[in-house]
Design a protein around this motif. Structure first.
Motif, mmCIF file in Angstrom:
data_model
loop_
_atom_site.group_PDB
_atom_site.id
_atom_site.type_symbol
_atom_site.label_atom_id
_atom_site.label_comp_id
_atom_site.label_asym_id
_atom_site.label_seq_id
_atom_site.Cartn_x
_atom_site.Cartn_y
_atom_site.Cartn_z
ATOM 1 N N SER A 482 0.856 -1.194 0.000
ATOM 2 C CA SER A 482 0.000 0.000 0.000
ATOM 3 C C SER A 482 0.891 1.241 0.000
ATOM 4 C CB SER A 482 -0.952 -0.022 1.190
ATOM 5 O OG SER A 482 -0.210 -0.170 2.356
ATOM 6 N N MET A 483 0.410 2.252 -0.687
ATOM 7 C CA MET A 483 1.239 3.426 -0.940
ATOM 8 C C MET A 483 0.886 4.551 0.025
ATOM 9 S SD MET A 483 2.990 2.361 -3.546
ATOM 10 C CE MET A 483 3.634 3.596 -4.648
ATOM 11 N N GLU A 484 1.881 5.076 0.712
ATOM 12 C CA GLU A 484 1.639 6.224 1.587
ATOM 13 C C GLU A 484 1.413 7.470 0.741
ATOM 14 O OE1 GLU A 484 4.242 5.012 5.509
ATOM 15 O OE2 GLU A 484 5.239 5.524 3.657
ATOM 16 N N GLU A 485 0.558 8.341 1.240
ATOM 17 C CA GLU A 485 0.199 9.550 0.475
ATOM 18 C C GLU A 485 1.345 10.551 0.429
ATOM 19 O OE1 GLU A 485 -3.300 11.251 -0.081
ATOM 20 O OE2 GLU A 485 -3.797 9.240 -0.824
ATOM 21 N N THR A 486 1.998 10.721 1.592
ATOM 22 C CA THR A 486 3.020 11.764 1.666
ATOM 23 C C THR A 486 4.400 11.184 1.392
ATOM 24 O OG1 THR A 486 1.650 12.689 3.398
ATOM 25 C CG2 THR A 486 3.851 13.649 3.129
ATOM 26 N N LEU A 487 5.074 11.806 0.446
ATOM 27 C CA LEU A 487 6.426 11.346 0.124
ATOM 28 C C LEU A 487 7.405 11.899 1.145
ATOM 29 C CD1 LEU A 487 6.418 11.849 -3.761
ATOM 30 C CD2 LEU A 487 6.106 9.732 -2.477
ATOM 31 N N LYS A 488 8.351 11.043 1.558
ATOM 32 C CA LYS A 488 9.338 11.524 2.536
ATOM 33 C C LYS A 488 10.733 11.008 2.169
ATOM 34 C CE LYS A 488 8.307 7.717 5.642
ATOM 35 N NZ LYS A 488 7.054 7.060 5.810
ATOM 36 N N PRO A 489 11.742 11.819 2.451
ATOM 37 C CA PRO A 489 13.099 11.376 2.119
ATOM 38 C C PRO A 489 13.587 10.297 3.083
ATOM 39 C CG PRO A 489 13.155 13.552 3.123
ATOM 40 C CD PRO A 489 11.709 13.169 3.035
ATOM 41 N N ILE A 490 14.359 9.372 2.574
ATOM 42 C CA ILE A 490 14.928 8.322 3.430
ATOM 43 C C ILE A 490 16.367 8.741 3.738
ATOM 44 C CG2 ILE A 490 15.518 5.862 3.546
ATOM 45 C CD1 ILE A 490 13.371 5.394 1.392
ATOM 46 N N PRO A 491 16.771 8.722 5.005
ATOM 47 C CA PRO A 491 18.148 9.133 5.316
ATOM 48 C C PRO A 491 19.159 8.299 4.512
ATOM 49 C CG PRO A 491 16.846 8.842 7.325
ATOM 50 C CD PRO A 491 16.004 8.343 6.195
ATOM 51 N N ILE A 492 20.056 9.011 3.836
ATOM 52 C CA ILE A 492 21.047 8.329 2.983
ATOM 53 C C ILE A 492 21.880 7.375 3.838
ATOM 54 C CG2 ILE A 492 23.076 8.686 1.478
ATOM 55 C CD1 ILE A 492 20.513 9.796 0.219
ATOM 56 N N GLY A 493 22.011 6.161 3.378
ATOM 57 C CA GLY A 493 22.851 5.174 4.061
ATOM 58 C C GLY A 493 22.178 4.479 5.223
ATOM 59 N N SER A 494 20.848 4.630 5.342
ATOM 60 C CA SER A 494 20.185 3.982 6.486
ATOM 61 C C SER A 494 19.567 2.651 6.084
ATOM 62 C CB SER A 494 19.085 4.902 7.033
ATOM 63 O OG SER A 494 18.060 5.037 6.073
ATOM 64 N N TRP A 495 19.797 1.642 6.910
ATOM 65 C CA TRP A 495 19.159 0.343 6.712
ATOM 66 C C TRP A 495 18.024 0.213 7.717
ATOM 67 C CZ3 TRP A 495 24.023 -3.431 6.511
ATOM 68 C CH2 TRP A 495 24.737 -3.171 5.344
ATOM 69 N N GLU A 496 17.176 -0.799 7.542
ATOM 70 C CA GLU A 496 16.130 -1.028 8.550
ATOM 71 C C GLU A 496 16.040 -2.516 8.879
ATOM 72 O OE1 GLU A 496 12.089 -0.105 7.384
ATOM 73 O OE2 GLU A 496 12.296 -1.148 5.478
ATOM 74 N N ASN A 534 16.885 -4.913 5.856
ATOM 75 C CA ASN A 534 16.692 -4.312 4.542
ATOM 76 C C ASN A 534 17.868 -3.365 4.284
ATOM 77 O OD1 ASN A 534 15.837 -2.955 2.251
ATOM 78 N ND2 ASN A 534 14.217 -1.796 3.275
ATOM 79 N N ALA A 535 18.862 -3.891 3.583
ATOM 80 C CA ALA A 535 20.078 -3.102 3.308
ATOM 81 C C ALA A 535 19.828 -2.237 2.074
ATOM 82 C CB ALA A 535 21.261 -4.043 3.113
ATOM 83 N N ARG A 536 18.855 -1.330 2.204
ATOM 84 C CA ARG A 536 18.350 -0.607 1.025
ATOM 85 C C ARG A 536 19.373 0.330 0.401
ATOM 86 N NH1 ARG A 536 14.002 2.426 4.926
ATOM 87 N NH2 ARG A 536 15.496 3.509 6.223
ATOM 88 N N PHE A 537 20.351 0.767 1.174
ATOM 89 C CA PHE A 537 21.463 1.514 0.578
ATOM 90 C C PHE A 537 22.629 0.549 0.385
ATOM 91 C CE2 PHE A 537 18.841 4.910 2.059
ATOM 92 C CZ PHE A 537 18.977 5.889 1.068
ATOM 93 N N ILE A 538 22.909 0.302 -0.866
ATOM 94 C CA ILE A 538 24.021 -0.601 -1.184
ATOM 95 C C ILE A 538 25.314 0.183 -1.006
ATOM 96 C CG2 ILE A 538 25.028 -1.954 -3.085
ATOM 97 C CD1 ILE A 538 21.908 -1.915 -4.093
ATOM 98 N N LYS A 539 25.202 1.476 -1.296
ATOM 99 C CA LYS A 539 26.320 2.391 -1.081
ATOM 100 C C LYS A 539 25.749 3.784 -0.813
ATOM 101 C CE LYS A 539 30.469 4.222 -3.014
ATOM 102 N NZ LYS A 539 31.387 4.304 -4.127
ATOM 103 N N PRO A 540 26.062 4.464 0.273
ATOM 104 C CA PRO A 540 26.889 3.975 1.369
ATOM 105 C C PRO A 540 26.102 2.990 2.236
ATOM 106 C CG PRO A 540 26.015 6.141 1.880
ATOM 107 C CD PRO A 540 25.548 5.820 0.503
#
Ligand SMILES: Cc1ncc(C[n+]2csc(CCOP(=O)(O)OP(=O)(O)O)c2C)c(N)n1
Ligand SMILES: CC(=O)[C@@H](O)[C@H](O)COP(=O)(O)O
Ligand SMILES: [Mg+2]
Length: 629
Positions: A482-496, A534-540
């Motif tokens: 499901s898609m959230e309405e508000t777009l938000k930036p993901i901190p660069i280099g952050s995994w979850e 979730n290693a969503r940033f492969i680099k950094p």
């Protein structure tokens, strides 16, 4: 005619034009029927039925070499060279390849998949032929779309200069995947409309040379006349200026025209280009009348109606989610422009193009140019988004390093078709970009776990102003998140952390996350708890999370749908070595060989991206760890 009985194309020599016409109908029927269940590149093949039959009638394969550019239009060649019976396996696992394949037949002398390589390869073959004092013909068969590729133009430059005997078959159907674009396309259009001028020119020359009394002088006058007519009637005369003898335009569906010109070309010294005019999708009404792509590449369909058979209620395609989010962002920021190397349709940029016609640049098959063009745009404060298939980005690698990353320019890369693509096979698998991008300084490289995270990543890219940023996403449909309405930036280099666990850690990203989660669920029932990251940033990478994990001394398994050599898992190993940790790390991913065509599920199985394999790896590591303790 029973196409299944064809063993080689020699029988064509005996056929009359009427018999060739009958055979053309049989071939079209065969293609339409077979591809209705397998899918494949129908439109392009329907357009080259007569052309391919004529080539095989006039020339002698494999002695004479046919090089199919891109190769998606080589199906008739496959039928004529004894492979009709394999068509029910077209593009399936261990079945017939959708492109020329040297280990399939001695008639496939050059493997393709990526465009614009045939002329360079033909030149290499011609040099070898001449050094070895052989005499066979060499015929690259290249479309008007593939001709716009830089490599093709580099090769024309060389061939025309060296005056090699090469006969270029230019198959001009005015289409790339979508409508062809560019100035060269315009030039071909003018040649098309110049009609039969060239035939008249050649006939005149032929006639004058045969008047014995005045021979030389008259021929010279004719030459001058021909030259002045050339500039007068056909401005530029692009190919002749490059040193080619140009024949055309030839009706690529008319056997009289085809055979006459091919026989003429066969006797001509030096490089020749035969400009054939064909109709993509010819002979199948739904394809002929399709204004978008003439059924360039299709999945299964109903023959009578042309209705495409699709699974109902599939989530939106990844490309759609990404380009629609970009469109949304483009409404808010005028600096955003989109660039595509001939893939408006595949990258689902039609709506962007319709809303922002001045901010979408389809540059033709020109990945290198597309990359440097984006760099140029970025130097002027624009925010270019280059939508490019992973496999085709390979063409623009130097430009990524030299022009984009070195100057640390704000170019956004939408790396489409990342991972295994399935039916197109080894030429198109998007498995190298992680390894070849992560070694380039300045680039941020990320991949979302689902389309919701995908839209946030587009937003992240748009608001990132510290250099190049690349977002990779797979072929096909999203996960249905499901898609959230508000777009938000993901901190660069952050995994979850998606799943907590203390027996072992799986580090993964993108498509393999669902595999990790389902494996974790199965193992939990057996008493083993897996942490899934979730290693969503492969680099950094998320170095702080990596320090924590490595200090815990938990076994680590990295999983990626990308090559293992130099991939994400390698970067985790490098991190361990750089910081003197002792963690036990196993890597799963694409092994060090090319992966052929087949369904993605089947290919995952082949390379060990399965729950069973992952469970075995985890068990081996956790049991050994317990023993060690
Ligand atoms: C380097 C590269 N970029 C993009 C593609 C995707 N692609 C495959 S076929 C095609 C269009 C080719 O047009 P043309 O050569 O005219 O052949 P047609 O399909 O019209 O017969 C494109 C863009 C590719 N195969 N290779
Ligand atoms: C031959 C070629 O390169 C393209 O036609 C390619 O097959 C398109 O792939 P998608 O179907 O993933 O857009
Ligand atoms: Mg074309």
């Amino acid at each position: 005619m029973d196409l299944y009985k064809i063993k080689d194309p020699s029988f064509l020599k005996e056929l009359s034009i009427d018999q060739l016409k009958d055979l053309s109908m049989d071939v079209r029927k065969f293609l339409i029927e077979n591809l209705s269940s397998t899918g494949g590149h129908l439109g392009a093949n329907l357009g080259v039925v007569e052309l391919t039959l004529a080539l095989h009638k006039v020339y002698e394969s494999p002695k004479d070499r046919f090089l199919f550019d891109v190769g998606h239009q080589s199906y008739i060649h496959k039928i004529l060279t004894g492979r009709a019976e394999k068509f029910d396996t077209l593009r399936t696992y261990q079945g017939l390849c959708g492109f020329p394949k040297r280990n399939e037949s001695e008639h496939d002398v050059w493997e393709t998949g990526h465009s614009s390589t045939s002329l360079s390869a033909a030149m290499g073959m011609a040099i070898a032929r001449d050094l070895n004092e052989e005499t066979h013909s060499i015929l690259p068969i290249i479309g008007d779309g593939a001709l716009t590729g830089g490599m093709a133009l580099e090769a024309l430059n060389h061939i025309g200069d060296e005056k090699k005997n090469i006969t270029v078959i230019l198959n001009d159907n005015e289409m790339s995947i979508a409508k062809n674009v560019g100035a060269l396309h315009g030039a071909l259009g003018r040649m098309r409309s110049a009609g039969k001028y060239n035939r008249a020119k050649d006939d005149l020359e032929w006639l004058l040379k045969r008047i014995p009394a005045v021979g030389g002088k008259l021929a010279q006058a004719a030459e001058r006349l021909k030259d002045s007519m050339k500039y007068f009637v056909v401005p530029g005369m692009f190919f002749e200026e490059l040193g080619f003898t140009y024949y055309g335009p030839v009706d690529g569906h008319d056997y009289n025209d085809l055979l006459e010109n091919l026989n003429y070309a066969k006797k001509t010294e030096g490089p020749v280009i035969i400009h054939m005019i064909t109709q993509k999708g010819k002979g199948y009404q739904p394809a002929e009348s399709d204004q978008k792509d003439k059924w360039h590449g299709v999945g299964p369909y109903k023959i009578e109606s042309g209705e495409k058979i699709k699974s109902a209620d599939a989530p939106p395609a990844w490309s759609e989610v990404i380009s629609e989010t970009l469109r949304e962002e483009a409404r808010k920021d005028k600096r955003i422009v989109a660039v595509t190397p001939a893939m408006v349709l595949g990258s689902k940029l039609e709506k962007f193009q319709a809303e922002f016609p001045d901010r979408l640049f389809d540059v033709g098959i020109a990945e290198q140019h597309a990359t440097t063009l984006s760099a140029g745009l970025a130097t002027q404060g624009m925010k270019p988004f280059l939508a490019i298939y992973s496999t085709f980005l390979q063409r623009g690698y130097d430009q990524v390093i030299h022009d984009v990353a070195r100057q640390n320019l704000n170019v956004m890369f939408g790396i489409d078709r990342a991972g295994l693509v399935g039916a197109d096979g080894e030429t198109h698998q998007g498995v190298f970009d992680v390894a070849f991008l992560r070694s380039v300084p300045n680039i941020v490289l990320m991949m979302p776990k689902d389309e919701n995270e995908g839209q946030h990543m587009v937003h992240t890219a748009v608001h990132y102003n510290d250099g190049p940023i690349a977002l990779r996403y797979p072929r096909g449909n999203g996960t249905g998140a499901s898609m959230e309405e508000t777009l938000k930036p993901i901190p660069i280099g952050s995994w979850e952390v998606l799943e907590e666990g203390n027996d072992a850690v799986i580090l993964t990203f993108g498509t393999t996350i669902s595999l990790a989660l389902s494996t974790a669920e199965r193992l939990r029932k057996e008493g083993t708890s897996l942490r899934v990251v979730n290693a969503r940033f492969i680099k950094p990478m998320d170095e702080s999370m990596l320090h924590t994990i490595m200090k815990e001394k938990l076994p680590i398994i990295t999983v990626e749908e990308a090559v293992l050599k130099g991939g994400f898992g390698s970067s985790v190993l490098e991190f361990k070595e750089e910081h003197n940790y002792t963690s036990w790390i196993k890597r799963l991913g694409v092994p060090d060989r090319f992966i052929e065509h087949g369904s993605v599920d089947k290919l995952w199985e082949e390379i060990g991206l399965t729950e069973e394999n992952l469970i075995n790896q985890v068990k081996a590591m956790t049991i050994t760890k317990q023993r060690r303790a």
